[in-house]
Structures are given as structure tokens and as C-alpha cells.
Motif scaffolding. Structure first.
Motif, short mmCIF file in Angstrom:
data_model
loop_
_atom_site.label_atom_id
_atom_site.label_comp_id
_atom_site.label_asym_id
_atom_site.label_seq_id
_atom_site.Cartn_x
_atom_site.Cartn_y
_atom_site.Cartn_z
N THR A 170 0.80 -1.22 0.00
CA THR A 170 0.00 0.00 0.00
C THR A 170 0.83 1.27 0.00
N ASN A 171 2.09 1.17 0.47
CA ASN A 171 2.87 2.38 0.67
C ASN A 171 4.35 2.10 0.44
N ARG A 172 5.09 3.14 0.10
CA ARG A 172 6.53 2.99 -0.12
C ARG A 172 7.30 3.47 1.10
#
Length: 255
Positions: free
Chosen positions: A119-121
Motif C-alpha cells: 500500500t505504501n513505499r
């Protein structure tokens, strides 16, 4: 060299690879008749109506965004199968539909499955490179994450060798993440197995198993629902895009 049926002169799946006990040793096995005829008919309709193939390819990512496919991936029979391998806290992390036809046909070279959807880096040791596929963030995790995953490939159509059945190199999942040179070395000394399957059968495999497929030479669909499951936490606040965990009571209630 491949395993060949002397009567038919064609690649075949040795009988031992329909034994679940072969998963640990060989990195894959065929779960026969996982899906019944009525469910198959429904899934074929859904694959045609609700899924839109990526341009120029017979593939649909983000399959779990379609409620019916998520329901299948999280159904009691599939979760029991997966949790019998990964443990009671295993969960679905990705779904993809593949469909080889005369109009959408391709060759997949020898490779390992080494990316996950998140979902996120967030920077973390061993994670990278990063990429965007169908609008979703993906990253290559270290081998110790991939070793706690399993893929279940459900065949919606009969898949003989001429219909682009997956070919695998047994035991190669034990080699960790391989670069291109490592994969080529495994191919040069390995003995491929062609995983022919009937509609309703599922190929259960480790993502690090080296595998490939040829273009289909038959004018038929080769639809496969590919579900990835995991039982591992990601570090530093990284999150699986599709994570959803069910308690034992919820699993029972889902039938």
C-alpha cells in the motif's frame, strides 16, 4: 529433458506430483478437483463479465477488487488448504487472472515470482526495486518473505501441454532469489515438469520455484486464477495491499 509419456510421446505430470507431501520437497503439487463444476461455471461467467484484460495481454491484476473473486480466495476450502501449509494466520495478498487465447497469447520465460503488492513505499533493508503495475505499488522483498508465501493457481479450463501449461523446475525454490545467471544455470541442469491440469484442479507452488510457460497452440481459453497467500509481517510499517485476516470462528461461519 522433460518427463514424457512413452505411449503418447508428450510431456506429462508424474503421479507423485499430485501428492501434497511433494510441496516441501519439490516446491509444487497439483490439488485435484479443488473446485466443483457448478462453481467453475460461475467463475467462467465472472471472468468474462467482470474482468477486463490489460491492453494487449490476457491478464487482469487487482482481481481481489472483484467481490466474487475475493470471496473465493477467502473461502473456507482455500483457506484450509493454505493454512495447512503456511499456518493458521495465513491471508490472501494478491489475485490475478490469466487467459491465453488465440488473440492473446504469449511466452513466459523461465523466472521466479519475486514481487509483492503493497500500500505504501517505505525504505526497508532488502526491499527493492519498486514498480507500479496496473496502478498498484509493487516491490521485490527479500527471500525470507517469499519463503513464507504460497501461490494457488486454479484452472478454469482444461490445461494440457498444448494449451500453455506451466512448466516448473522441481526443487529450485530452495535456492533463494536467483539472478538471471542463476536461473539460466538451473535451467541448463534441471529436468522440467509440465503441469498439465484439468478444469477445477489447482497448481500449488512456492513463488521462488523457477517456472515458465509456452504460447498456447490450441484455439481454446486457458484461464487461471492465481492467488498469492502469505503468513509474514512486513517491516518498517510496510503493509500488504490486500491483507485481511479471519479468526477460526469466522472461517467456520464462512462454511
Amino acid at each position: 529433458m522433460e518427463y514424457v509419456d512413452p505411449a503418447e510421446g508428450r510431456p506429462r505430470l508424474p503421479q507423485e506430483y499430485v501428492d501434497r507431501g511433494q510441496l516441501k520437497e519439490s516446491g509444487f503439487y497439483i490439488e485435484k478437483n479443488l473446485i466443483g463444476p457448478a462453481t467453475l461455471a460461475s467463475l467462467k461467467g465472472l471472468a468474462k463479465e467482470d474482468a477486463v484484460a490489460e491492453e494487449g495481454r490476457g491478464g487482469v491484476r487487482n482481481l481481489l477488487d472483484v467481490a466474487a473473486f475475493r470471496e473465493l480466495a477467502e473461502s473456507a476450502p482455500l483457506l484450509r488448504l493454505v493454512r495447512g501449509i503456511l499456518g493458521d494466520e495465513a491471508f490472501i495478498v494478491r489475485g490475478i487472472l490469466f487467459d491465453k487465447t488465440s488473440n492473446s497469447n504469449w511466452k513466459v520465460p523461465w523466472h521466479q515470482d519475486v514481487t509483492i503488492a503493497v500500500t505504501n513505499r517505505i525504505d526497508a533493508d532488502g526491499f527493492g526495486p519498486w514498480s507500479i503495475k496496473a496502478g498498484v505499488l509493487h516491490v521485490q522483498p527479500p527471500a525470507n518473505v517469499l519463503e513464507k508465501m504460497i501461490s494457488v493457481r486454479i484452472h478454469l479450463d482444461d490445461c494440457p501441454a498444448e494449451n500453455g501449461a506451466l512448466r516448473v523446475l522441481p526443487v529450485t525454490h530452495r535456492q533463494g532469489k536467483l539472478g538471471q545467471a542463476g536461473i539460466e544455470a538451473e535451467v541448463s541442469r534441471g529436468v522440467p515438469v509440465t503441469c498439465e491440469a484439468k478444469a477445477g484442479d489447482a497448481l500449488v507452488m512456492r513463488p521462488l520455484l523457477v517456472h515458465a510457460s509456452s504460447p498456447s497452440s490450441a484455439p481454446n481459453h486457458r484461464r487461471v486464477l492465481h492467488f498469492d497467500y502469505a503468513n509474514v509481517e512486513l517491516p518498517n510499517g510496510l503493509e500488504w495491499r490486500e491483507r485481511q485476516v479471519f479468526s477460526f470462528r469466522e472461517l467456520v461461519e464462512r462454511g
